[in-house]
Design a protein around this motif. Structure first.
Motif, PDB file in Angstrom:
ATOM      1  N   HIS A  34       0.848  -1.189   0.000  1.00 39.46           N
ATOM      2  CA  HIS A  34       0.000   0.000   0.000  1.00 39.46           C
ATOM      3  C   HIS A  34       0.885   1.241   0.000  1.00 39.46           C
ATOM      4  O   HIS A  34       1.725   1.416   0.874  1.00 39.46           O
ATOM      5  CB  HIS A  34      -0.894   0.025   1.239  1.00 39.46           C
ATOM      6  CG  HIS A  34      -2.020  -0.944   1.162  1.00 39.46           C
ATOM      7  ND1 HIS A  34      -2.094  -1.914   0.200  1.00 39.46           N
ATOM      8  CD2 HIS A  34      -3.125  -1.087   1.951  1.00 39.46           C
ATOM      9  CE1 HIS A  34      -3.210  -2.619   0.391  1.00 39.46           C
ATOM     10  NE2 HIS A  34      -3.840  -2.137   1.438  1.00 39.46           N
ATOM     11  N   GLU A  35       0.712   2.083  -0.969  1.00 45.48           N
ATOM     12  CA  GLU A  35       1.438   3.335  -1.001  1.00 45.48           C
ATOM     13  C   GLU A  35       0.768   4.314  -0.036  1.00 45.48           C
ATOM     14  O   GLU A  35      -0.416   4.241   0.241  1.00 45.48           O
ATOM     15  CB  GLU A  35       1.432   3.921  -2.412  1.00 45.48           C
ATOM     16  CG  GLU A  35       2.162   3.066  -3.432  1.00 45.48           C
ATOM     17  CD  GLU A  35       2.166   3.721  -4.803  1.00 45.48           C
ATOM     18  OE1 GLU A  35       2.242   4.960  -4.851  1.00 45.48           O
ATOM     19  OE2 GLU A  35       2.093   3.002  -5.799  1.00 45.48           O
ATOM     20  N   TYR A  37      -0.559   7.798   0.387  1.00 46.66           N
ATOM     21  CA  TYR A  37      -1.000   8.932  -0.404  1.00 46.66           C
ATOM     22  C   TYR A  37      -1.229  10.138   0.502  1.00 46.66           C
ATOM     23  O   TYR A  37      -1.423  10.005   1.704  1.00 46.66           O
ATOM     24  CB  TYR A  37      -2.273   8.591  -1.178  1.00 46.66           C
ATOM     25  CG  TYR A  37      -2.015   7.581  -2.268  1.00 46.66           C
ATOM     26  CD1 TYR A  37      -1.523   7.981  -3.502  1.00 46.66           C
ATOM     27  CD2 TYR A  37      -2.217   6.231  -2.041  1.00 46.66           C
ATOM     28  CE1 TYR A  37      -1.258   7.054  -4.494  1.00 46.66           C
ATOM     29  CE2 TYR A  37      -1.945   5.300  -3.024  1.00 46.66           C
ATOM     30  CZ  TYR A  37      -1.471   5.717  -4.245  1.00 46.66           C
ATOM     31  OH  TYR A  37      -1.202   4.801  -5.219  1.00 46.66           O
ATOM     32  N   SER A  38      -1.201  11.308  -0.111  1.00 50.52           N
ATOM     33  CA  SER A  38      -1.458  12.537   0.623  1.00 50.52           C
ATOM     34  C   SER A  38      -2.848  12.492   1.248  1.00 50.52           C
ATOM     35  O   SER A  38      -3.785  11.977   0.651  1.00 50.52           O
ATOM     36  CB  SER A  38      -1.360  13.734  -0.327  1.00 50.52           C
ATOM     37  OG  SER A  38      -1.860  14.896   0.284  1.00 50.52           O
ATOM     38  N   PRO A  51      -4.915  -0.637  -4.575  1.00 52.42           N
ATOM     39  CA  PRO A  51      -4.381   0.666  -4.157  1.00 52.42           C
ATOM     40  C   PRO A  51      -4.038   1.572  -5.344  1.00 52.42           C
ATOM     41  O   PRO A  51      -3.521   1.115  -6.368  1.00 52.42           O
ATOM     42  CB  PRO A  51      -3.111   0.289  -3.380  1.00 52.42           C
ATOM     43  CG  PRO A  51      -3.328  -1.118  -2.940  1.00 52.42           C
ATOM     44  CD  PRO A  51      -4.122  -1.760  -4.032  1.00 52.42           C
ATOM     45  N   GLY A  52      -4.328   2.831  -5.172  1.00 48.08           N
ATOM     46  CA  GLY A  52      -3.940   3.824  -6.161  1.00 48.08           C
ATOM     47  C   GLY A  52      -4.757   3.855  -7.428  1.00 48.08           C
ATOM     48  O   GLY A  52      -4.421   4.596  -8.362  1.00 48.08           O
ATOM     49  N   ARG A  53      -5.852   3.120  -7.470  1.00 46.33           N
ATOM     50  CA  ARG A  53      -6.589   3.017  -8.734  1.00 46.33           C
ATOM     51  C   ARG A  53      -7.971   3.658  -8.688  1.00 46.33           C
ATOM     52  O   ARG A  53      -8.680   3.653  -9.681  1.00 46.33           O
ATOM     53  CB  ARG A  53      -6.690   1.544  -9.152  1.00 46.33           C
ATOM     54  CG  ARG A  53      -5.306   0.925  -9.363  1.00 46.33           C
ATOM     55  CD  ARG A  53      -5.378  -0.440  -9.966  1.00 46.33           C
ATOM     56  NE  ARG A  53      -5.897  -0.401 -11.328  1.00 46.33           N
ATOM     57  CZ  ARG A  53      -6.091  -1.486 -12.086  1.00 46.33           C
ATOM     58  NH1 ARG A  53      -5.803  -2.687 -11.590  1.00 46.33           N
ATOM     59  NH2 ARG A  53      -6.560  -1.387 -13.310  1.00 46.33           N
ATOM     60  N   ILE A  60      -8.802   6.791  -8.619  1.00 44.40           N
ATOM     61  CA  ILE A  60      -8.463   8.202  -8.811  1.00 44.40           C
ATOM     62  C   ILE A  60      -9.720   9.072  -8.792  1.00 44.40           C
ATOM     63  O   ILE A  60      -9.715  10.202  -8.317  1.00 44.40           O
ATOM     64  CB  ILE A  60      -7.700   8.401 -10.131  1.00 44.40           C
ATOM     65  CG1 ILE A  60      -6.415   7.550 -10.144  1.00 44.40           C
ATOM     66  CG2 ILE A  60      -7.360   9.872 -10.369  1.00 44.40           C
ATOM     67  CD1 ILE A  60      -5.457   7.853  -9.021  1.00 44.40           C
ATOM     68  N   ASN A  66     -10.336   6.141   0.590  1.00 45.77           N
ATOM     69  CA  ASN A  66     -10.083   6.719  -0.726  1.00 45.77           C
ATOM     70  C   ASN A  66      -8.853   7.616  -0.702  1.00 45.77           C
ATOM     71  O   ASN A  66      -8.026   7.589  -1.616  1.00 45.77           O
ATOM     72  CB  ASN A  66     -11.303   7.526  -1.188  1.00 45.77           C
ATOM     73  CG  ASN A  66     -12.332   6.671  -1.897  1.00 45.77           C
ATOM     74  OD1 ASN A  66     -12.001   5.832  -2.708  1.00 45.77           O
ATOM     75  ND2 ASN A  66     -13.592   6.889  -1.580  1.00 45.77           N
ATOM     76  N   GLY A 113      -5.799   6.916  -3.623  1.00 50.62           N
ATOM     77  CA  GLY A 113      -5.223   7.989  -4.413  1.00 50.62           C
ATOM     78  C   GLY A 113      -6.281   8.891  -5.024  1.00 50.62           C
ATOM     79  O   GLY A 113      -6.054   9.554  -6.035  1.00 50.62           O
ATOM     80  N   THR A 114      -7.452   8.932  -4.396  1.00 51.61           N
ATOM     81  CA  THR A 114      -8.612   9.597  -4.980  1.00 51.61           C
ATOM     82  C   THR A 114      -8.423  11.109  -5.063  1.00 51.61           C
ATOM     83  O   THR A 114      -8.107  11.763  -4.072  1.00 51.61           O
ATOM     84  CB  THR A 114      -9.874   9.278  -4.167  1.00 51.61           C
ATOM     85  OG1 THR A 114      -9.999   7.852  -4.059  1.00 51.61           O
ATOM     86  CG2 THR A 114     -11.116   9.851  -4.833  1.00 51.61           C
ATOM     87  N   GLN A 115      -8.661  11.647  -6.249  1.00 50.17           N
ATOM     88  CA  GLN A 115      -8.551  13.081  -6.496  1.00 50.17           C
ATOM     89  C   GLN A 115      -9.920  13.750  -6.624  1.00 50.17           C
ATOM     90  O   GLN A 115     -10.054  14.945  -6.366  1.00 50.17           O
ATOM     91  CB  GLN A 115      -7.738  13.324  -7.766  1.00 50.17           C
ATOM     92  CG  GLN A 115      -6.315  12.804  -7.682  1.00 50.17           C
ATOM     93  CD  GLN A 115      -5.591  12.821  -9.009  1.00 50.17           C
ATOM     94  OE1 GLN A 115      -6.087  13.364  -9.998  1.00 50.17           O
ATOM     95  NE2 GLN A 115      -4.407  12.224  -9.050  1.00 50.17           N
TER      96      GLN A 115
END
Length: 272
Positions: free
Chosen positions: A10-11, A13-14, A195-197, A199, A232, A237-239
């Motif tokens: 797991h990365e 994320y901010s 993870p990270g997908r 967005i 998220n 990595g949700t933007q």
């Protein structure tokens, strides 16, 4: 086929809260009646952006004008729903030019019944990989949006898991939280599984069968939105959180229902 890096660690994320958009399908009839009045009403609700679904009102052939119009309202195009056909070899250049001019950096296939067809799923997987690679140098991300059917069983897993595991990490898995819960699945688990997908993700309520005393409005339903939003942010990595409203309870107009879900989401984001 390409195997995604689902086994990756797991990365981190901010923990910056995502921006909030609205899927214009929520007010599709109002857009047809008066595009600008409807979009301006959404701007007044405080949305940061809009996600398009094929209706551009008077700006149908004027992406630059539409971008300037959104800018005048303090909004941007968070993305758009498209079809595979719009990005085939014959249509690719024209489609991409429009969305580049609009400033939309995320294109999502919003619906394709081949995604839950044993004879069609590999076409979907291959096209997601192929088109994603083609769009990447242009600064546009590509992905797919689930409904409940993608959670049907397939090869010992689900169509959605098969799609996720056989597409590249760059392919966005735009989870529709409403359909995920309606299918009896845990949306938080699916954020963490890939993870990270996530967005961009659709925040919508679709109440499971048999639920009583709840409404299809964010914050008045059964979903733990705070825990989901934290997942998220930290893992997905949700933007963009994209509010979508497809049901209008208690005689609410589509705009009124959207506003109630937006207020419900605002209350949740204040708790982060």
């Amino acid at each position: 086929m390409v195997t995604s890096t689902t086994s990756m660690a797991h990365e981190a994320y901010s923990l910056t809260p995502p921006k909030v958009s609205v899927q214009l399908w929520s007010v599709k009839d109002q857009l047809k009646d008066d595009f600008e009045v409807t979009v301006e009403a959404l701007a007044q609700m405080g949305f940061d952006g809009v996600e398009f679904a094929g209706d551009f009102g008077p700006f149908n052939r004027d992406a630059n004008g539409l971008r300037l119009y959104l800018d005048s309202l303090g909004m941007v195009a968070s993305g758009a729903h498209v079809s595979f056909e719009q990005l085939n070899d014959e249509s690719f250049t024209e489609t991409v030019a429009f969305y580049q001019a609009l400033g939309a950096k995320v294109l999502i296939v919003g619906w394709d019944k081949r995604a839950w067809d044993p004879k069609g799923i590999d076409f979907v997987v291959n096209e997601l990989n192929r088109i994603s690679l083609k769009l990447k140098p242009l600064g546009i991300k590509f992905g797919f949006h689930n409904h409940e059917h993608e959670f049907n069983g397939f090869k010992g897993t689900t169509f959605w898991d098969y799609l996720a595991k056989n597409t590249m990490q760059d392919v966005i898995l735009q989870q529709d939280v409403g359909w995920t819960t309606y299918a009896g699945r845990d949306p938080i688990e699916y954020v963490k599984r890939y993870p990270g997908r996530t967005i961009t993700t659709h925040y919508k309520v679709k109440l499971p069968e048999g639920v009583e005393g709840k409404l299809p409005i964010i914050g008045q339903d059964t979903i733990d939105w705070l825990a989901l939003t934290k997942a998220n942010i930290a893992v997905g990595g949700t933007q963009w959180l994209v509010v979508e409203q497809e049901e209008y309870p208690n005689g609410l107009t589509p705009l009124q229902a959207v506003e109630k879900s937006k207020l419900g989401l605002d209350n949740i984001l204040k708790q982060l």
